[in-house]
Scaffold this motif. Structure first.
Motif, PDB file in Angstrom:
ATOM      1  N   PHE A 120      43.020  35.406 -19.598  1.00 26.25           N
ATOM      2  CA  PHE A 120      43.190  34.348 -18.593  1.00 26.25           C
ATOM      3  C   PHE A 120      41.874  33.653 -18.290  1.00 26.25           C
ATOM      4  N   TYR A 121      40.785  34.409 -18.294  1.00 24.76           N
ATOM      5  CA  TYR A 121      39.482  33.784 -18.029  1.00 24.76           C
ATOM      6  C   TYR A 121      39.162  32.750 -19.108  1.00 24.76           C
ATOM      7  N   ILE A 122      39.432  33.086 -20.359  1.00 24.95           N
ATOM      8  CA  ILE A 122      39.168  32.153 -21.464  1.00 24.95           C
ATOM      9  C   ILE A 122      39.992  30.881 -21.290  1.00 24.95           C
ATOM     10  N   PHE A 123      41.292  31.059 -21.022  1.00 18.90           N
ATOM     11  CA  PHE A 123      42.149  29.891 -20.821  1.00 18.90           C
ATOM     12  C   PHE A 123      41.654  29.050 -19.649  1.00 18.90           C
ATOM     13  N   MET A 124      41.241  29.726 -18.570  1.00 20.25           N
ATOM     14  CA  MET A 124      40.746  29.032 -17.389  1.00 20.25           C
ATOM     15  C   MET A 124      39.412  28.334 -17.689  1.00 20.25           C
ATOM     16  N   ASP A 125      38.482  29.081 -18.283  1.00 17.87           N
ATOM     17  CA  ASP A 125      37.136  28.566 -18.526  1.00 17.87           C
ATOM     18  C   ASP A 125      37.138  27.401 -19.523  1.00 17.87           C
ATOM     19  N   GLU A 126      38.050  27.431 -20.469  1.00 15.30           N
ATOM     20  CA  GLU A 126      38.137  26.356 -21.459  1.00 15.30           C
ATOM     21  C   GLU A 126      38.982  25.182 -20.966  1.00 15.30           C
ATOM     22  N   GLY A 127      39.535  25.308 -19.764  1.00 10.58           N
ATOM     23  CA  GLY A 127      40.308  24.225 -19.178  1.00 10.58           C
ATOM     24  C   GLY A 127      41.717  24.098 -19.733  1.00 10.58           C
ATOM     25  N   LEU A 128      42.194  25.128 -20.446  1.00 10.79           N
ATOM     26  CA  LEU A 128      43.545  25.070 -20.993  1.00 10.79           C
ATOM     27  C   LEU A 128      44.602  25.304 -19.916  1.00 10.79           C
ATOM     28  N   LEU A 129      44.288  26.170 -18.969  1.00 10.16           N
ATOM     29  CA  LEU A 129      45.157  26.424 -17.817  1.00 10.16           C
ATOM     30  C   LEU A 129      44.307  26.274 -16.560  1.00 10.16           C
ATOM     31  N   TYR A 130      44.892  25.699 -15.525  1.00  5.71           N
ATOM     32  CA  TYR A 130      44.143  25.577 -14.276  1.00  5.71           C
ATOM     33  C   TYR A 130      45.100  25.347 -13.116  1.00  5.71           C
ATOM     34  N   PHE A 131      44.621  25.660 -11.938  1.00  7.42           N
ATOM     35  CA  PHE A 131      45.327  25.355 -10.706  1.00  7.42           C
ATOM     36  C   PHE A 131      44.628  24.213  -9.985  1.00  7.42           C
ATOM     37  N   GLU A 132      43.300  24.276  -9.965  1.00  7.78           N
ATOM     38  CA  GLU A 132      42.496  23.305  -9.234  1.00  7.78           C
ATOM     39  C   GLU A 132      41.343  22.891 -10.139  1.00  7.78           C
ATOM     40  N   ARG A 133      41.524  21.822 -10.880  1.00  4.34           N
ATOM     41  CA  ARG A 133      40.542  21.408 -11.878  1.00  4.34           C
ATOM     42  C   ARG A 133      39.200  21.002 -11.266  1.00  4.34           C
ATOM     43  N   ALA A 134      39.206  20.342 -10.121  1.00 10.53           N
ATOM     44  CA  ALA A 134      37.974  19.812  -9.535  1.00 10.53           C
ATOM     45  C   ALA A 134      37.114  20.888  -8.871  1.00 10.53           C
ATOM     46  N   ASP A 135      37.732  21.928  -8.349  1.00  9.56           N
ATOM     47  CA  ASP A 135      37.000  22.963  -7.614  1.00  9.56           C
ATOM     48  C   ASP A 135      37.066  24.279  -8.387  1.00  9.56           C
ATOM     49  N   LYS A 136      36.017  24.575  -9.146  1.00  9.90           N
ATOM     50  CA  LYS A 136      36.016  25.738 -10.037  1.00  9.90           C
ATOM     51  C   LYS A 136      36.113  27.063  -9.274  1.00  9.90           C
ATOM     52  N   ARG A 137      35.454  27.153  -8.128  1.00 13.51           N
ATOM     53  CA  ARG A 137      35.517  28.398  -7.341  1.00 13.51           C
ATOM     54  C   ARG A 137      36.935  28.641  -6.831  1.00 13.51           C
ATOM     55  N   ARG A 138      37.534  27.598  -6.322  1.00  9.61           N
ATOM     56  CA  ARG A 138      38.922  27.719  -5.826  1.00  9.61           C
ATOM     57  C   ARG A 138      39.866  28.026  -6.982  1.00  9.61           C
ATOM     58  N   ASN A 139      39.664  27.379  -8.108  1.00 12.28           N
ATOM     59  CA  ASN A 139      40.490  27.614  -9.288  1.00 12.28           C
ATOM     60  C   ASN A 139      40.431  29.086  -9.696  1.00 12.28           C
ATOM     61  N   ARG A 140      39.214  29.629  -9.734  1.00 14.83           N
ATOM     62  CA  ARG A 140      39.036  31.027 -10.110  1.00 14.83           C
ATOM     63  C   ARG A 140      39.739  31.953  -9.110  1.00 14.83           C
ATOM     64  N   SER A 141      39.587  31.666  -7.846  1.00 13.49           N
ATOM     65  CA  SER A 141      40.209  32.471  -6.803  1.00 13.49           C
ATOM     66  C   SER A 141      41.732  32.455  -6.927  1.00 13.49           C
ATOM     67  N   ILE A 142      42.286  31.279  -7.145  1.00 13.80           N
ATOM     68  CA  ILE A 142      43.737  31.160  -7.288  1.00 13.80           C
ATOM     69  C   ILE A 142      44.200  31.888  -8.542  1.00 13.80           C
ATOM     70  N   PHE A 143      43.453  31.757  -9.628  1.00 12.86           N
ATOM     71  CA  PHE A 143      43.789  32.449 -10.876  1.00 12.86           C
ATOM     72  C   PHE A 143      43.837  33.961 -10.661  1.00 12.86           C
ATOM     73  N   GLN A 144      42.825  34.496 -10.000  1.00  7.70           N
ATOM     74  CA  GLN A 144      42.769  35.935  -9.773  1.00  7.70           C
ATOM     75  C   GLN A 144      43.958  36.389  -8.935  1.00  7.70           C
ATOM     76  N   SER A 145      44.270  35.646  -7.917  1.00  2.00           N
ATOM     77  CA  SER A 145      45.413  35.977  -7.060  1.00  2.00           C
ATOM     78  C   SER A 145      46.716  35.896  -7.849  1.00  2.00           C
ATOM     79  N   PHE A 146      46.841  34.879  -8.680  1.00  2.00           N
ATOM     80  CA  PHE A 146      48.034  34.694  -9.507  1.00  2.00           C
ATOM     81  C   PHE A 146      48.224  35.876 -10.458  1.00  2.00           C
TER      82      PHE A 146
END
Length: 140
Positions: free
Chosen positions: A57-83
């Motif tokens: 999931f980190y790879i998909f997130m870090d490469e921009g393939l999957l995201y929740f909040e594209r503009a805010d990387k910290r929030r995106n990471r937090s949401i990903f972890q919770s998800f």
């Protein structure tokens, strides 16, 4: 005569209000029932260990393939972890599925060079799996 008409109108509106309140009460009860059903839904099981699940999931997130909040990387990471914690389990000891209560440590391991070799081994394994799939598709 006019007073009777007003009373009739008030009674009419009171009846409508009672019906509306009953409808809303029923909907509220149905929503609570739906929430309890959703809370008990089975999680998606992973054949990967906790680090590998986080890495995928980190790879998909870090490469921009999957995201929740594209503009805010910290929030995106937090949401990903919770998800991930809410929706996935991982292959724990002896292949038993284990709940993911926190995945912060594993996400942190994906960012640093300390676990670079571990990440490379995971990526190599993933590449082999994807290459095998590509070959199967090419053979159809």
């Amino acid at each position: 005569m006019k007073k009777k008409l007003n009373t009739d109108i008030l009674l009419f509106f009171e009846t409508r209000l009672e019906k509306l309140e009953n409808f809303m009460l029923i909907k509220k009860i149905e929503n609570k029932a739906d929430e309890s059903v959703n809370a008990d839904l089975e999680k998606c099981k992973s054949a990967l260990n906790k680090f590998e699940t986080a890495s995928l999931f980190y790879i998909f997130m870090d490469e921009g393939l999957l995201y929740f909040e594209r503009a805010d990387k910290r929030r995106n990471r937090s949401i990903f972890q919770s998800f991930i914690c809410s929706h996935f389990t991982y292959a724990g000891d002896e292949g038993c599925q284990a709940k993911i209560t926190s995945i912060n440590k594993q996400f942190s391991e994906c960012t640093g060079f300390t676990y670079r070799e571990k990440q490379i081994r995971f990526l190599e394994r993933l590449i082999v799996i994807l290459a095998e799939r590509k070959n199967r598709l090419a053979g159809w």
